[in-house]
Design an enzyme around this catalytic site. Structure first.
Site, PDB file in Angstrom:
ATOM      1  N   ASP A 191     -32.211   5.605 -31.997  1.00  0.00           N
ATOM      2  CA  ASP A 191     -30.768   5.052 -31.848  1.00  0.00           C
ATOM      3  C   ASP A 191     -30.080   5.079 -31.095  1.00  0.00           C
ATOM      4  O   ASP A 191     -28.861   4.931 -31.121  1.00  0.00           O
ATOM      5  CB  ASP A 191     -30.151   6.532 -32.904  1.00  0.00           C
ATOM      6  CG  ASP A 191     -30.462   8.139 -32.541  1.00  0.00           C
ATOM      7  OD1 ASP A 191     -31.702   8.426 -32.762  1.00  0.00           O
ATOM      8  OD2 ASP A 191     -29.446   9.088 -31.890  1.00  0.00           O
TER       9      ASP A 191
ATOM     10  N   THR B 178     -28.796  13.654 -31.963  1.00  0.00           N
ATOM     11  CA  THR B 178     -29.732  13.673 -31.303  1.00  0.00           C
ATOM     12  C   THR B 178     -30.317  13.840 -32.541  1.00  0.00           C
ATOM     13  O   THR B 178     -29.718  14.420 -33.164  1.00  0.00           O
ATOM     14  CB  THR B 178     -29.589  14.729 -29.832  1.00  0.00           C
ATOM     15  OG1 THR B 178     -30.479  14.559 -30.138  1.00  0.00           O
ATOM     16  CG2 THR B 178     -28.580  16.023 -30.550  1.00  0.00           C
ATOM     17  N   GLY B 179     -31.671  14.039 -32.517  1.00  0.00           N
ATOM     18  CA  GLY B 179     -32.401  14.100 -33.431  1.00  0.00           C
ATOM     19  C   GLY B 179     -33.596  13.088 -33.526  1.00  0.00           C
ATOM     20  O   GLY B 179     -34.148  12.686 -32.673  1.00  0.00           O
ATOM     21  N   HIS B 180     -34.110  12.693 -34.943  1.00  0.00           N
ATOM     22  CA  HIS B 180     -34.971  11.872 -35.282  1.00  0.00           C
ATOM     23  C   HIS B 180     -34.252  10.792 -34.950  1.00  0.00           C
ATOM     24  O   HIS B 180     -33.628  10.130 -36.227  1.00  0.00           O
ATOM     25  CB  HIS B 180     -35.807  12.377 -36.691  1.00  0.00           C
ATOM     26  CG  HIS B 180     -37.184  11.533 -36.477  1.00  0.00           C
ATOM     27  ND1 HIS B 180     -37.142  10.742 -37.973  1.00  0.00           N
ATOM     28  CD2 HIS B 180     -37.619  10.613 -36.382  1.00  0.00           C
ATOM     29  CE1 HIS B 180     -37.689  10.380 -37.718  1.00  0.00           C
ATOM     30  NE2 HIS B 180     -37.997   9.852 -36.095  1.00  0.00           N
ATOM     31  N   GLY B 181     -34.456   9.712 -34.297  1.00  0.00           N
ATOM     32  CA  GLY B 181     -33.579   8.916 -33.852  1.00  0.00           C
ATOM     33  C   GLY B 181     -33.978   7.758 -35.202  1.00  0.00           C
ATOM     34  O   GLY B 181     -32.712   6.941 -35.377  1.00  0.00           O
TER      35      GLY B 181
ATOM     36  N   THR C 108     -32.365  14.517 -26.138  1.00  0.00           N
ATOM     37  CA  THR C 108     -31.616  12.998 -26.276  1.00  0.00           C
ATOM     38  C   THR C 108     -30.959  13.774 -25.666  1.00  0.00           C
ATOM     39  O   THR C 108     -31.153  15.575 -26.091  1.00  0.00           O
ATOM     40  CB  THR C 108     -31.507  12.756 -27.284  1.00  0.00           C
ATOM     41  OG1 THR C 108     -32.388  11.918 -28.135  1.00  0.00           O
ATOM     42  CG2 THR C 108     -30.463  11.345 -26.662  1.00  0.00           C
TER      43      THR C 108
END
Lengths: 300, 310
Positions: free
Chosen positions: A200, A219-222, A169
């Site tokens: 997310d 940002t990261g694992h939604g 993202t």
């Protein structure tokens, strides 16, 4: 009031062959966004410009987008104005090059006060305001098409890819010279996601901006970010703690509570900023007083 | 832990000829959820059951009885969240199914995702063997008449819809102290195709965390989204506020910051509950200690013993 702009290009284990391109990409986007602020532009204009620059860069997933389980591209984006808490978002929109600008149009150009449009409705709106559509092939890099062929199964994909590949993202936060904050986040999501999966990014979990406390882009694992409403959690901590500490606390909470890793960039209305992550790497850059800061690995 | 269920049938202005049906509907829904809980069901089972009950009831703007989009279609949003591990499922802009909250639960339990939207959600529903129903079967005479009125020249759809918001939702605590929430809606009248409101958004339409409590919201969706109302209320509870204080603080923040009205049902992990609203009315009902509680106007609070039929 010193203007500040911070961008990220996604938190994950960025492989060595993409490292230098990621860093130069975020540096260019930060400079582009900051030049808007320097010319007297608003925080909102600046984050849109910075995210457009990242979306237009093939290195990042927002435009070098990942493919879903059917081999299509579906994009999510949000933009939020800290002055009014007004925001615009699109989810699962196809075939446009700058979802962040469509999100801004949802915020500003609708006759209604809708904040989010999804799927075909979002595309119909894009058409109604004359936004050009582009073919899926133009949104997908050759690299992604090959990777997708290799990992057609989401479950394997997420195990092997997350923290390894294929999920970045992009986002930006800014504070302008009048103390207004704004955020924007844009993504192609996760490789091999199911058709219609919304993460997310387009929700207020993936970004939040409020002039009373500050602005965040995540940002990261939604799915994990959603579960802890990460952006809102960071903002709540910022009402009591410095920006960097607030981000660290919230990211640690996400790790403890739902075993999720990610990253966040934040600014406060007084111009403090931070770029924090619990993944192996996050490409980020910030411009403050004409000085460019950037990093990729922890502690850089 | 004493089991508790609290439900709402939407905040806003409820026309007097609809009031009786709304009250009967929330009371029936809360009893359905409560009888599952007292039979040993989980809080997730209870909130889903209560919401299904209201989706099936044409008096509410969810499932059958949903308001129509500008194009005369039905597009629904729903969310469910389990306070044990924060797992959640949501669907946005889904059509042609009777119970969006059940589909949201399947997203939570059968996929690694949290939210599916529009066409993708429909594909998933088919994979799960959910029966497709006609749009007509979800439309009531009342919702069609309101939609028609808004198509007339000089109609002011925005003003018209502000008063009447019938999102439904539920929160529950089960005997093990687990909390859950669920919310479901047809959205707002005359919305554009693809409009997504607060309901399917975690933290806005609802939130559940065993370490704090659970909230389900209703009201002006865009305002609820802007302040992330459910999560906001739980932050106040984390700081030591009671369910009632935290709910009122959240609602008054929404009113002062973004001029939005709404209502919430809230429970905490200790077993306290409240139903609060800043709009004129909210149909709500609660069940705990074998007692049914309900109300519609501010200050109203009726009670009655629940006689369980075996």
């Amino acid at each position: 009031m010193p203007a500040v702009l911070v961008v990220h290009g996604g938190a994950w284990a960025i492989p060595e062959d993409l490292a230098s391109a990621s860093v130069s990409g975020v540096k260019a986007a930060a400079c582009e966004g900051f030049s808007v602020l320097k010319k007297g532009g608003s925080a909102l204009d600046a984050v849109e410009a910075a995210v457009r620059s990242l979306e237009d860069n093939d290195v990042f997933n927002a435009h070098g987008a990942v493919l879903n389980s059917e081999g299509e591209v579906e994009l999510d984006a949000i933009i939020m104005d800290g002055k009014t808490l007004g925001s615009g978002a699109v989810s699962s929109v196809k075939n446009i090059s700058n979802p962040v600008s469509l999100a801004r149009a949802v915020m500003e150009k609708l006759q209604t006060d809708h904040m989010m449009l999804t799927s075909r409705g979002a595309n119909l709106f894009a058409e109604s305001i004359g936004m050009a559509t582009i073919c899926t092939e133009e949104l997908v890099s050759e690299f992604e098409r090959k990777e997708w062929e290799k990992h057609k199964n989401y479950a394997t994909g997420i195990k092997e890819d997350f923290n390894a590949k294929a999920h970045d993202t992009v986002g930006a936060v800014a504070v302008d010279s009048t103390g207004n904050v704004a955020c924007a986040t844009s993504t192609g999501g996760i490789r091999n996601k199911m058709v219609g999966r919304v993460g997310d990014s387009p929700l207020i979990c993936g970004g939040y901006a409020d002039n009373y406390s500050g602005a965040v882009s995540c940002t990261g694992h939604g799915e994990n970010i959603l579960k802890v409403t990460l952006a809102r959690t960071i903002i709540s901590h910022m009402e009591q703690k410095p920006a960097a500490e607030a981000s660290e606390l919230a990211l640690k909470y996400m790790g403890d509570r739902v075993h999720g890793a990610g990253g966040a960039i934040v600014v406060t209305p007084s111009g403090q900023w931070a770029a924090t992550f619990t993944t192996e790497r996050m490409a980020w850059a910030a411009v403050e007083n004409d000085t460019l800061w950037y990093g990729l690995n922890p502690q850089e | 832990m004493r089991p508790i269920v609290v439900v709402h049938g939407g905040a806003g202005h409820i026309p007097s000829e609809r009031a009786h049906g709304s009250m009967g509907g929330v009371c029936a829904a809360v009893k359905a959820g409560y009888s599952l809980l007292t039979a040993g069901g989980s809080s997730v089972d209870a909130v889903v059951e209560a919401v299904v009950n209201m989706e099936d009831n044409p008096h509410f703007n969810a499932g059958c009885g949903s308001v129509l989009t500008a194009g005369g279609q039905v597009e629904m949003d729903a969310l469910v969240m389990d306070g044990r591990d924060l797992s959640s499922g949501a669907v946005s802009a889904v059509s042609n199914i009777t119970n969006p909250v059940k589909l949201a639960r399947l997203v939570m339990e059968k996929t690694s995702h949290v939210c599916l939207t529009a066409g993708g959600a429909a594909v998933f529903a088919r994979q799960m063997g959910i029966q497709e129903v006609s749009t007509e079967s979800l439309i009531t005479e009342y919702s069609r008449a309101r939609w028609k009125r808004n198509q007339e020249p000089g109609a002011n759809p925005v003003e018209c819809q502000m008063g009447k918001m019938g999102t439904v939702g539920a929160v529950a605590v089960d005997s093990e102290g687990n909390v859950a929430c669920a919310t479901s809606t047809g959205g707002i009248l005359n919305k554009m195709e693809g409009r997504v409101g607060d309901t399917p958004c975690i933290g806005s339409g609802g939130y559940a965390d065993n370490s704090v409590g659970a909230v389900s919201t209703t009201g002006h969706g865009e305002a609820i989204l802007k302040v992330v109302l459910a999560r906001h209320i739980l932050f106040h509870m984390e700081q030591g506020r009671s369910v009632e204080e935290a709910s009122d603080l959240g609602l008054s923040h929404m009113r002062s910051r973004v001029k939005g009205l709404g209502g919430v049902v809230t429970v905490d992990a200790k077993g306290e509950w409240s139903a609060r609203f800043s709009s004129n009315q909210m149909a709500w009902a609660a069940a705990c200690d074998q007692t049914l509680h309900w109300g519609l106007y501010k200050g109203e609070h009726f009670t009655e013993a629940i006689v369980q039929t075996l």
